[in-house]
Design a protein around this motif. Sequence first.
Motif, mmCIF file in Angstrom:
data_model
loop_
_atom_site.group_PDB
_atom_site.id
_atom_site.type_symbol
_atom_site.label_atom_id
_atom_site.label_comp_id
_atom_site.label_asym_id
_atom_site.label_seq_id
_atom_site.Cartn_x
_atom_site.Cartn_y
_atom_site.Cartn_z
ATOM 1 N N UNK A 182 27.829 -76.752 -20.189
ATOM 2 C CA UNK A 182 28.648 -77.082 -19.021
ATOM 3 C C UNK A 182 29.371 -78.400 -19.246
ATOM 4 N N UNK A 183 28.626 -79.421 -19.733
ATOM 5 C CA UNK A 183 29.215 -80.736 -19.979
ATOM 6 C C UNK A 183 30.315 -80.654 -21.031
ATOM 7 N N UNK A 184 30.095 -79.808 -22.041
ATOM 8 C CA UNK A 184 31.084 -79.678 -23.115
ATOM 9 C C UNK A 184 32.278 -78.826 -22.702
ATOM 10 N N UNK A 185 32.206 -78.204 -21.531
ATOM 11 C CA UNK A 185 33.309 -77.388 -21.045
ATOM 12 C C UNK A 185 33.430 -76.041 -21.725
ATOM 13 N N UNK A 186 32.346 -75.594 -22.365
ATOM 14 C CA UNK A 186 32.419 -74.325 -23.094
ATOM 15 C C UNK A 186 32.570 -73.127 -22.172
ATOM 16 N N UNK A 187 32.016 -73.207 -20.973
ATOM 17 C CA UNK A 187 32.131 -72.075 -20.056
ATOM 18 C C UNK A 187 33.543 -71.941 -19.495
ATOM 19 N N UNK A 188 34.286 -73.039 -19.480
ATOM 20 C CA UNK A 188 35.691 -72.958 -19.063
ATOM 21 C C UNK A 188 36.478 -72.108 -20.055
ATOM 22 N N UNK A 189 36.141 -72.232 -21.334
ATOM 23 C CA UNK A 189 36.790 -71.411 -22.357
ATOM 24 C C UNK A 189 36.441 -69.942 -22.180
ATOM 25 N N UNK A 190 35.217 -69.690 -21.768
ATOM 26 C CA UNK A 190 34.780 -68.303 -21.587
ATOM 27 C C UNK A 190 35.562 -67.619 -20.475
ATOM 28 N N UNK A 191 35.984 -68.391 -19.467
ATOM 29 C CA UNK A 191 36.712 -67.801 -18.343
ATOM 30 C C UNK A 191 38.015 -67.150 -18.798
ATOM 31 N N UNK A 192 38.648 -67.722 -19.828
ATOM 32 C CA UNK A 192 39.914 -67.174 -20.317
ATOM 33 C C UNK A 192 39.741 -65.792 -20.918
ATOM 34 N N UNK A 193 38.486 -65.481 -21.335
ATOM 35 C CA UNK A 193 38.222 -64.195 -21.973
ATOM 36 C C UNK A 193 37.934 -63.096 -20.969
#
Length: 290
Positions: A182-193
């Motif tokens: 979450x802190x690294x913002x990895x889930x934000x990238x997942x949203x694009x998929x």
Amino acid sequence: MPHLAFSVPFHGSPIYIVKHYGKPYIPMKPIVEGMGMDWQRQRAKLKGQFNTHIKKFTIQPSIDSQPTTFICLALDNFSDWMQTVCPNKVNPQIRDKVIQYQCECDDFLHGSWAKGESRQIPHSATEERTPLQTAVNRITEKYGLSYQAIYKIIHRKLGTKHRDELTERQSIEAIDHLLAKVIAGEFLDKQDDLPASVPKQFTDDELCELCWLWSYTHHMANYMLDVEPILKAAEHRLTGAYYSMPRESIRVRNAARRMLQRETMHIECDQWRDDNWRVLNRMRIDPPAK
């Protein structure tokens, strides 16, 4: 080493549940003998018709008991086996007992498994997973990811296959791992998929309505079983339907219950909840009466 099992009393007879890689299995000999049926005949049926769903486990129900090897059937296939038992073909002296098991035992076992009430169940207990489940719930709500996707990340990290395998320490590790992402913002990238055109299949309100429909169906089946002897005595034309329909619908009702349990995992509920979601108290914990 014997598998740990826990026993639950069912109409005066102990029955057991074994946990194997997060999946429940039922030692079948106590069930068959509790119904008053011949074990050897049912043993042959299990090995013939359910061979891919049975396993042999040596269990030790208590510390002071001797380990015993049982043929165990996966709980998911228990109702299928029950449907192979025909009450009209058993000894009349045990017919009522067989019908009682057919009507109640599958839901009773699922309810007991959902409770996780025995401290003998290995791995993590339900209360140990609560912080992790809360974290997963919040991530799914905020980022629109599925539960399966998030638990896949957890299992890849920890080398596990099912959430019931997670120990208390692993649950803490899983929360730390998710927090780092979450802190690294990895889930934000997942949203694009995520495919934008795929809506959620049911709203929570619709799921709640379906849960109540399941509950009403159980009540109606129970009422039909109570009324059937009266109709039979009166030689009413609906006697056959009131006898067969509640029994024939057991498998479908149990399958619907398991699907609704799966789809409402994100809904938190306890015994003091007093809104429409109180239906989950019965669905998740109490074995429904029939």
